[in-house]
Design an enzyme around this catalytic site. Structure first.
Site, PDB file in Angstrom:
ATOM      1  N   ASP A 180      41.401  43.835  41.581  1.00 28.57           N
ATOM      2  CA  ASP A 180      40.044  43.291  41.736  1.00 28.57           C
ATOM      3  C   ASP A 180      40.177  41.793  41.972  1.00 28.57           C
ATOM      4  O   ASP A 180      41.243  41.210  41.744  1.00 28.57           O
ATOM      5  CB  ASP A 180      39.232  43.566  40.456  1.00 28.57           C
ATOM      6  N   SER A 181      39.085  41.170  42.368  1.00 25.07           N
ATOM      7  CA  SER A 181      39.080  39.721  42.568  1.00 25.07           C
ATOM      8  C   SER A 181      39.268  38.975  41.250  1.00 25.07           C
ATOM      9  O   SER A 181      39.574  37.785  41.259  1.00 25.07           O
ATOM     10  CB  SER A 181      37.754  39.304  43.199  1.00 25.07           C
TER      11      SER A 181
ATOM     12  N   CYS B  14      37.106  46.769  43.440  1.00 27.04           N
ATOM     13  CA  CYS B  14      36.236  45.630  43.739  1.00 27.04           C
ATOM     14  C   CYS B  14      35.410  46.043  44.944  1.00 27.04           C
ATOM     15  O   CYS B  14      35.974  46.375  46.004  1.00 27.04           O
ATOM     16  CB  CYS B  14      37.100  44.413  44.073  1.00 27.04           C
TER      17      CYS B  14
ATOM     18  N   GLU C  82      29.402  36.928  33.761  1.00 24.47           N
ATOM     19  CA  GLU C  82      30.637  36.325  33.226  1.00 24.47           C
ATOM     20  C   GLU C  82      30.340  35.305  32.131  1.00 24.47           C
ATOM     21  O   GLU C  82      31.184  35.011  31.302  1.00 24.47           O
ATOM     22  CB  GLU C  82      31.460  35.697  34.346  1.00 24.47           C
TER      23      GLU C  82
ATOM     24  N   CYS D 117      28.630  46.550  42.562  1.00 23.40           N
ATOM     25  CA  CYS D 117      29.494  45.420  42.184  1.00 23.40           C
ATOM     26  C   CYS D 117      30.066  45.751  40.810  1.00 23.40           C
ATOM     27  O   CYS D 117      29.368  46.314  39.961  1.00 23.40           O
ATOM     28  CB  CYS D 117      28.680  44.127  42.144  1.00 23.40           C
TER      29      CYS D 117
ATOM     30  N   HIS E 259      30.622  44.050  38.259  1.00 22.48           N
ATOM     31  CA  HIS E 259      30.022  43.414  37.078  1.00 22.48           C
ATOM     32  C   HIS E 259      28.738  44.094  36.620  1.00 22.48           C
ATOM     33  O   HIS E 259      28.312  43.922  35.495  1.00 22.48           O
ATOM     34  CB  HIS E 259      29.691  41.953  37.371  1.00 22.48           C
TER      35      HIS E 259
HETATM   36  N1  DGL Z   1      34.457  42.302  42.026  1.00 23.85           N
HETATM   37  C1  DGL Z   1      33.425  41.865  42.935  1.00 23.85           C
HETATM   38  C2  DGL Z   1      32.672  43.078  43.491  1.00 23.85           C
HETATM   39  O1  DGL Z   1      32.694  44.161  42.928  1.00 23.85           O
HETATM   40  C3  DGL Z   1      32.477  40.887  42.269  1.00 23.85           C
HETATM   41  C4  DGL Z   1      33.073  39.534  41.983  1.00 23.85           C
HETATM   42  C5  DGL Z   1      33.434  38.766  43.230  1.00 23.85           C
HETATM   43  O2  DGL Z   1      32.535  38.335  43.973  1.00 23.85           O
HETATM   44  O3  DGL Z   1      34.619  38.596  43.464  1.00 23.85           O
HETATM   45  O4  DGL Z   1      32.035  42.950  44.505  1.00 23.85           O
END
Ligand code: DGL
Length: 269
Positions: free
Chosen positions: A12-13, A75, A154, A188, A190
């Site tokens: 993931d990012s 992600c 976050e 997403c 989050h």
């Molecule tokens: N993990 C990213 C997503 O699911 C969200 C966080 C980001 O923008 O990197 O889109």
């Protein structure tokens, strides 16, 4: 050969992919997970396609040093932009979040109106529109980019009584409520943390978590490929490209439990 330890590489990012890990652990606790969070470059959701693709390929290059039986793009942004490239370059099973959530949404809608909330990059890619159309060509998909949600989550602003998240979500969800969607995809990583707030605002809407859908699809996929449980002993290891301590501390919020493995910092550039 059967007993050789093998991993599911999940990336993931940053930290959000842990909602996918949480669902994987709940669905298949014995699988070994090797997680990479590109915390040095988060967020991906506000960046260009080219930049996201470059980061994603670096993430997968790092994971491919290990004995992987599958890759999970945990992600939505990375999956929406670069899944085809990953599949083209890595000859192994590649799973994502967008396809499973799209399929679930397409199956669940009764009135054919599906809402998607996601990052700017995911919405602009139209990946959800394309995937949902594969399963339900008549569905109407209305997507709303919600750039404020990742930083708010976050920073711990996801609880039901939090006035800031309530105000922001009220505005983001307004067009979806007005359009009368009966299904909403949390597109997403989050957003599963916002489930309670969102369901209190849209009580009659079927809310689909891309993280939960991804874990279900992964399990089905591993079973179909005959590699479910192969080389598995419930080991988990986490790697991040920035501060490991910060990740470890914030991780608990996303996992809802302890990580079940060590966190190490790694340079991948
Ligand atoms: N993990 C990213 C997503 O699911 C969200 C966080 C980001 O923008 O990197 O889109």
């Amino acid at each position: 050969m059967e007993n050789t330890k093998r991993y599911i590489g999940v990336f993931d990012s940053g930290i959000g992919g842990l909602t996918v890990v949480k669902s994987i652990v709940e669905t298949m606790p014995d699988e070994n997970i090797l997680y990479f969070g590109d915390t040095a470059h988060v967020p991906y959701g506000t960046r260009s396609r080219e930049q996201i693709t470059e980061y994603v390929l670096n993430d997968v290059r790092f994971l491919s040093r290990f004995d992987l039986k599958a890759i999970v793009i945990a992600c939505n942004t990375a999956d929406a932009i670069a899944k085809d490239k990953v599949k083209e370059l890595y000859p192994m099973p590649v799973f994502g979040v967008v396809d499973p959530a799209s399929r679930k949404a397409a199956d669940s809608t009764k009135n054919g109106k599906i809402g998607v909330i996601a990052t700017n990059a995911t919405v602009n890619s139209r990946a959800y529109n394309k995937e949902i159309a594969k399963y339900n060509a008549d569905a109407e998909v209305l997507s709303v980019a919600c750039p404020l949600l990742v930083p708010l989550v976050e920073n711990g602003r996801f609880r039901k009584d939090d006035i800031v998240i309530n105000t922001v979500l009220h505005e983001y969800l307004a067009p979806l409520r007005e359009a009368g969607v009966d299904t909403l995809v949390l597109g997403c990583t989050h957003y599963p943390l916002l489930y309670d707030v969102i369901s209190s605002m849209m009580p009659d809407v079927n809310i689909i978590s891309s993280s939960v859908a991804a874990a279900e699809a992964l399990r089905n996929g591993l079973e179909e490929l005959g590699i479910f449980g192969e080389g598995a002993c419930g080991e988990r290891k986490y790697y991040v490209s920035d501060n490991a301590e910060y990740f470890e501390k914030t991780a608990l919020v996303f996992m809802g439990d302890n990580l079940g493995g060590s966190v190490s910092h790694v340079e991948i550039d």
